[in-house]
Design a protein around this motif. Structure first.
Motif, PDB file in Angstrom:
ATOM      1  N   GLY A 563       0.784  -1.229   0.000  1.00 54.94           N
ATOM      2  CA  GLY A 563       0.000   0.000   0.000  1.00 54.94           C
ATOM      3  C   GLY A 563       0.813   1.274   0.000  1.00 54.94           C
ATOM      4  N   VAL A 564       2.143   1.179  -0.002  1.00 54.82           N
ATOM      5  CA  VAL A 564       2.992   2.374   0.038  1.00 54.82           C
ATOM      6  C   VAL A 564       3.086   2.988  -1.361  1.00 54.82           C
ATOM      7  CG1 VAL A 564       5.295   3.264   0.526  1.00 54.82           C
ATOM      8  CG2 VAL A 564       4.323   1.465   1.971  1.00 54.82           C
ATOM      9  N   ARG A 565       2.779   4.287  -1.465  1.00 54.62           N
ATOM     10  CA  ARG A 565       2.889   4.976  -2.761  1.00 54.62           C
ATOM     11  C   ARG A 565       4.282   5.540  -2.993  1.00 54.62           C
ATOM     12  NH1 ARG A 565      -0.040   9.265  -4.777  1.00 54.62           N
ATOM     13  NH2 ARG A 565       0.415  10.395  -2.843  1.00 54.62           N
ATOM     14  N   ALA A 566       4.905   6.016  -1.917  1.00 55.58           N
ATOM     15  CA  ALA A 566       6.214   6.683  -2.052  1.00 55.58           C
ATOM     16  C   ALA A 566       7.322   5.637  -2.024  1.00 55.58           C
ATOM     17  CB  ALA A 566       6.405   7.710  -0.950  1.00 55.58           C
ATOM     18  N   VAL A 567       7.560   5.008  -3.163  1.00 55.95           N
ATOM     19  CA  VAL A 567       8.616   4.012  -3.298  1.00 55.95           C
ATOM     20  C   VAL A 567       9.798   4.677  -3.999  1.00 55.95           C
ATOM     21  CG1 VAL A 567       9.274   1.777  -4.252  1.00 55.95           C
ATOM     22  CG2 VAL A 567       6.938   2.150  -3.408  1.00 55.95           C
ATOM     23  N   ILE A 568      10.946   4.696  -3.338  1.00 54.81           N
ATOM     24  CA  ILE A 568      12.150   5.345  -3.867  1.00 54.81           C
ATOM     25  C   ILE A 568      13.196   4.270  -4.133  1.00 54.81           C
ATOM     26  CG2 ILE A 568      13.845   7.181  -3.545  1.00 54.81           C
ATOM     27  CD1 ILE A 568      11.026   8.240  -3.351  1.00 54.81           C
ATOM     28  N   VAL A 569      13.824   4.312  -5.301  1.00 60.74           N
ATOM     29  CA  VAL A 569      14.889   3.364  -5.650  1.00 60.74           C
ATOM     30  C   VAL A 569      16.096   4.142  -6.154  1.00 60.74           C
ATOM     31  CG1 VAL A 569      13.195   1.587  -6.262  1.00 60.74           C
ATOM     32  CG2 VAL A 569      14.139   3.066  -8.055  1.00 60.74           C
ATOM     33  N   ASP A 570      17.265   3.497  -6.145  1.00 62.46           N
ATOM     34  CA  ASP A 570      18.408   4.156  -6.767  1.00 62.46           C
ATOM     35  C   ASP A 570      18.377   3.956  -8.280  1.00 62.46           C
ATOM     36  OD1 ASP A 570      19.000   1.450  -6.550  1.00 62.46           O
ATOM     37  OD2 ASP A 570      20.856   1.728  -5.428  1.00 62.46           O
ATOM     38  N   ASP A 571      18.018   2.749  -8.721  1.00 64.85           N
ATOM     39  CA  ASP A 571      17.925   2.461 -10.153  1.00 64.85           C
ATOM     40  C   ASP A 571      16.956   1.290 -10.342  1.00 64.85           C
ATOM     41  OD1 ASP A 571      18.974   0.744 -12.628  1.00 64.85           O
ATOM     42  OD2 ASP A 571      19.568   2.811 -12.968  1.00 64.85           O
ATOM     43  N   TRP A 572      15.905   1.500 -11.111  1.00 62.24           N
ATOM     44  CA  TRP A 572      14.881   0.473 -11.292  1.00 62.24           C
ATOM     45  C   TRP A 572      15.450  -0.802 -11.898  1.00 62.24           C
ATOM     46  CZ3 TRP A 572      10.036  -0.810  -9.995  1.00 62.24           C
ATOM     47  CH2 TRP A 572       9.386  -1.783 -10.744  1.00 62.24           C
ATOM     48  N   ARG A 573      16.300  -0.669 -12.905  1.00 64.57           N
ATOM     49  CA  ARG A 573      16.828  -1.857 -13.594  1.00 64.57           C
ATOM     50  C   ARG A 573      17.619  -2.733 -12.641  1.00 64.57           C
ATOM     51  NH1 ARG A 573      20.807  -0.519 -17.671  1.00 64.57           N
ATOM     52  NH2 ARG A 573      21.488   0.873 -15.988  1.00 64.57           N
ATOM     53  N   GLU A 574      18.347  -2.098 -11.747  1.00 65.42           N
ATOM     54  CA  GLU A 574      19.158  -2.860 -10.806  1.00 65.42           C
ATOM     55  C   GLU A 574      18.316  -3.526  -9.725  1.00 65.42           C
ATOM     56  OE1 GLU A 574      22.042  -3.928 -10.681  1.00 65.42           O
ATOM     57  OE2 GLU A 574      23.470  -2.618 -11.674  1.00 65.42           O
ATOM     58  N   VAL A 575      17.376  -2.769  -9.183  1.00 64.97           N
ATOM     59  CA  VAL A 575      16.702  -3.236  -7.977  1.00 64.97           C
ATOM     60  C   VAL A 575      15.526  -4.164  -8.271  1.00 64.97           C
ATOM     61  CG1 VAL A 575      14.989  -1.394  -7.665  1.00 64.97           C
ATOM     62  CG2 VAL A 575      16.104  -2.419  -5.649  1.00 64.97           C
ATOM     63  N   CYS A 576      15.021  -4.139  -9.501  1.00 64.61           N
ATOM     64  CA  CYS A 576      13.893  -4.999  -9.839  1.00 64.61           C
ATOM     65  C   CYS A 576      14.394  -6.332 -10.403  1.00 64.61           C
ATOM     66  CB  CYS A 576      12.956  -4.306 -10.817  1.00 64.61           C
ATOM     67  SG  CYS A 576      11.391  -5.201 -11.045  1.00 64.61           S
ATOM     68  N   ARG A 577      15.224  -7.024  -9.667  1.00 63.08           N
ATOM     69  CA  ARG A 577      15.743  -8.339 -10.048  1.00 63.08           C
ATOM     70  C   ARG A 577      16.392  -8.979  -8.820  1.00 63.08           C
ATOM     71  NH1 ARG A 577      21.349  -8.232 -12.940  1.00 63.08           N
ATOM     72  NH2 ARG A 577      22.414  -6.474 -11.974  1.00 63.08           N
ATOM     73  N   GLU A 578      16.886 -10.179  -8.975  1.00 59.93           N
ATOM     74  CA  GLU A 578      17.611 -10.882  -7.917  1.00 59.93           C
ATOM     75  C   GLU A 578      16.771 -11.091  -6.660  1.00 59.93           C
ATOM     76  OE1 GLU A 578      20.660 -12.328  -8.023  1.00 59.93           O
ATOM     77  OE2 GLU A 578      20.745 -11.850 -10.172  1.00 59.93           O
ATOM     78  N   ASN A 579      15.457 -11.326  -6.871  1.00 59.21           N
ATOM     79  CA  ASN A 579      14.568 -11.680  -5.766  1.00 59.21           C
ATOM     80  C   ASN A 579      14.492 -10.593  -4.692  1.00 59.21           C
ATOM     81  OD1 ASN A 579      12.777 -13.405  -4.351  1.00 59.21           O
ATOM     82  ND2 ASN A 579      14.455 -14.154  -3.062  1.00 59.21           N
ATOM     83  N   THR A 580      14.516  -9.346  -5.100  1.00 58.57           N
ATOM     84  CA  THR A 580      14.378  -8.252  -4.141  1.00 58.57           C
ATOM     85  C   THR A 580      12.913  -8.024  -3.806  1.00 58.57           C
ATOM     86  OG1 THR A 580      14.189  -6.580  -5.876  1.00 58.57           O
ATOM     87  CG2 THR A 580      16.421  -7.105  -5.089  1.00 58.57           C
ATOM     88  N   ASP A 581      12.671  -7.273  -2.764  1.00 54.51           N
ATOM     89  CA  ASP A 581      11.299  -6.915  -2.409  1.00 54.51           C
ATOM     90  C   ASP A 581      10.624  -6.133  -3.529  1.00 54.51           C
ATOM     91  OD1 ASP A 581      11.826  -8.123   0.004  1.00 54.51           O
ATOM     92  OD2 ASP A 581      12.219  -6.246   1.075  1.00 54.51           O
ATOM     93  N   ILE A 582      11.386  -5.300  -4.220  1.00 54.40           N
ATOM     94  CA  ILE A 582      10.832  -4.550  -5.346  1.00 54.40           C
ATOM     95  C   ILE A 582      10.405  -5.501  -6.461  1.00 54.40           C
ATOM     96  CG2 ILE A 582      11.431  -2.928  -7.201  1.00 54.40           C
ATOM     97  CD1 ILE A 582      10.838  -1.546  -4.571  1.00 54.40           C
TER      98      ILE A 582
END
Length: 648
Positions: A563-582
């Motif tokens: 339910g959190v709208r304010a999601v901050i990442v350093d880089d989407w390509r990096e963080v959206c892989r390797e079984n991360t929460d993102i």
């Protein structure tokens, strides 16, 4: 009596050259006004000429007059030269900071030296004592005239009519002017010229640490010509748009870099001016035209600025690294980084500067490569990157993660970074330092924390840290340093028992140790997860308005943060892989790249403004540009302090 022709006719018209090598990697241009090319060797030739001409015109200086001035050296040389040309007497009141070289030149030109050996009793400063001695001499010598560089408007007019006019004639409207300050004649005259034409030029005053010209307390200064112990009449309230205070070490560094890169030998204040340009480089827009006034020659500083033994003795800095010019390879380890010290405000600022460079496109960062062998849990991650900005560097970080090492009493992870010169690819440094990985992680979290705290200026912070390993401990240090008195309460949790004595003494009285992560989670407003958990466990939403620093990336079940709208990442390509929460939020709840905000949005576009009072979920995968930036900082510090090992 006239002051025309001869040596007087050679004053002014000094070269204005682009410092291409010194600032070769910057997106702006810097032009140095070489005032040392005046016949007296400094910018002080201009006010000396103008003040004497006007005094002659008014009848204040006549045949048989004695000119008196208080000077740290350069103006005295200029006045001695012109008074010798006129055939009149000149007395200079100096103090022990005036170099022997300056005094020899003054005497060679017929000037007389009046040395004030004791500072003013009330202030402990030499300048008030020098001025008092000038006034004594005025009362005892017939037909004596004080040029009074500190209050004479002709000092400023000389630079308005010549120095700044010459810069304007050659460059047109400039964007930045960097100017050292002492008597304030140069900057006052240049600023008056700029404002009389309606230019939007940013006037940067370069002051010395220990000077009171722009506030602060008086302190020791080793070099003449920069800073002052009194505020002169020429100062005024609208003197500068930006003030940069430089140290003695900054002056030495700037002089040596100018000599090494541009083959220009300039004096201490010139080095300070160039150090100020370097310090502001990250905030100067691309395409800007900058002028830097370099006041004098370097020959007069052979026994200080350019003397290695003096630098070692007086500044406690090893100049060998400056002299090497970065051609050798430096080796650093944990002990060197520890000795250099941790300044969390500076480290967070470095990470923030890296974000700004990334937003400007001054970077290259391919996706990390994961090498797994022989067991799936073992891996080596390769993170190459290039970062531009004020300190451009390229390099690669190798971090090996072997969980089984813990059973053998070995570190779980091993971190190594190689830095390369981006211009020629030469290796500059090899940094083998696990500490650096934690410093980088905490510094990046610090960028997020500062933005969050700034968006809630009236909110006290209750910090919770899950995982009391090295990363968790560094995050506590960082939060305590950045939040200060706003950090009211700290709660720690780890699967293993936490020894209260392991908590830093400075915050121990504000720290509680929780028996369950839920207790910590429910009462904290800032929560940092710093674990190596094999399974996700956080299954409930945080308190509204919390900041979740998801440092370990795999602690939150999707239902806890969906339910959190304010999601901050350093880089989407990096963080959206390797079984991360993102990645799980993406796969199970449809989170998309356009739904999140980046660190660049946070730093450069105030991303939190659209999420006022909402919970913030920060997920930093760890970008190579931050490793390169932090490693580069410590290499520069090591060079300044003479730390590390030089590799052939």
């Amino acid at each position: 009596m006239k002051l025309d022709g001869g040596i007087a006719g050679a004053i002014g018209g000094t070269p204005l050259i682009r410092l291409e090598r010194l600032f070769r990697d910057e997106p702006f241009a810097v032009f140095g006004k070489l005032e040392g090319m005046n016949p007296g060797g400094s910018a002080k030739d201009r006010p000396a000429l103008h003040m004497l001409r006007e005094a002659i015109r008014r009848g204040d200086v006549i045949e048989g007059s004695t000119v008196i001035e208080s000077s740290s050296g350069n103006l005295a040389i200029s006045l001695a030269q012109l008074c010798r040309f006129l055939g009149i007497r000149f007395i200079c009141v100096v103090d022990p900071r005036t170099t022997d070289a300056h005094k020899r030149i003054i005497r060679s030109l017929g000037g007389e030296i009046e040395l004030v050996e004791q500072p003013d009793a009330a202030t402990g400063e030499f300048l008030p004592a020098r001025i008092a001695r000038v006034k004594e001499l005025l009362g005892t010598i017939p037909d004596a005239y004080w040029t009074n560089q500190y209050g004479n408007p002709d000092n400023a007019r000389s630079h308005q009519d010549t120095t700044m006019r010459e810069i304007g004639d050659e460059l047109g409207k400039i964007d930045y002017l960097f100017c050292g300050v002492s008597s304030c004649g140069t900057i006052r005259g240049c600023a008056d010229y700029i404002r009389s034409r309606g230019w939007t030029t940013k006037v940067v005053a370069v002051d010395a640490q220990g000077s009171i010209l722009f506030g602060g307390s008086s302190g020791p200064r080793r070099f003449p010509g920069l800073g002052a112990a009194i505020v002169p009449d020429l100062h005024g309230g609208d003197l500068a748009d930006i003030v940069v205070k430089v140290s003695d070490a900054d002056c030495v560094w700037g002089c040596r870099e100018l000599a090494r890169r541009e083959a220009i030998l300039a004096g201490a204040s010139s080095g300070g001016v160039l150090a100020a340009v370097r310090r502001l480089a990250g905030s100067i827009p691309a395409g800007s035209i900058c002028a830097a006034i370099l006041p004098d020659r370097g020959e007069r500083y052979m026994s200080s600025v350019f003397d290695d033994e003096w630098v070692k003795r007086e500044l406690e800095i090893d100049p060998d690294a400056w002299n090497r010019g970065g051609l050798d390879m430096l080796y650093l380890n944990d002990s060197h980084i520890t000795e250099a010290g941790v300044d969390w405000v500076k480290l967070a600022g470095i990470a923030e500067d890296a974000v700004r460079a990334m937003d400007r496109g001054e970077y290259a960062a391919p996706l990390k490569t994961y090498l797994r062998f022989p067991e799936p849990g073992n891996r080596i991650i390769a993170t190459p990157a290039y970062l531009g900005g004020p300190h451009p560097l390229a390099g690669i970080k190798w971090i090996a993660g072997f969980p089984g090492n813990i059973k053998n009493g070995q570190p779980r992870a091993q971190n190594a970074i190689i830095l390369n010169d981006p211009e020629n690819g030469l290796p500059l440094a090899f940094v083998r330092c696990n500490l650096l990985n934690g410093l980088r992680a905490a510094a990046v979290s610090g960028v997020m924390l500062r933005a969050y705290a700034d968006s809630r200026p009236d909110q006290d912070i209750r910090l919770g840290i899950i995982g009391w390993g090295p990363i968790g401990r560094l995050h506590l240090d960082m939060c305590a340093a950045l939040l200060g008195s706003r950090l009211k309460e700290i709660t720690l949790y780890d699967l293993r028992d936490i020894d209260p004595q392991s908590v830093p003494e400075a915050v121990r009285g504000r720290t509680a140790i929780a028996s369950d992560w839920r207790k910590l989670y429910r009462r904290s407003s800032v929560i940092a997860t710093c674990t190596v958990s094999a399974e996700r466990y956080i299954d409930e939403p945080a308190a509204p308005g919390s900041l979740l620093l998801n440092v370990s990336l795999r602690d939150f079940k999707p239902e806890g943060v969906a339910g959190v709208r304010a999601v901050i990442v350093d880089d989407w390509r990096e963080v959206c892989r390797e079984n991360t929460d993102i990645e799980l939020l993406h796969l199970r709840h449809g989170l998309r790249e356009e739904d999140v905000r980046t660190l660049a949005d946070l730093v450069c576009r105030d991303a939190l403004a659209e999420f006022s009072g909402e919970t913030v979920f920060f997920n930093p995968m760890g970008l190579g540009i931050f490793d390169i930036a932090i490693a580069g900082h410590y290499c520069r510090e090591a060079v300044k302090r003479g730390l590390g090992i030089e590799l052939p």
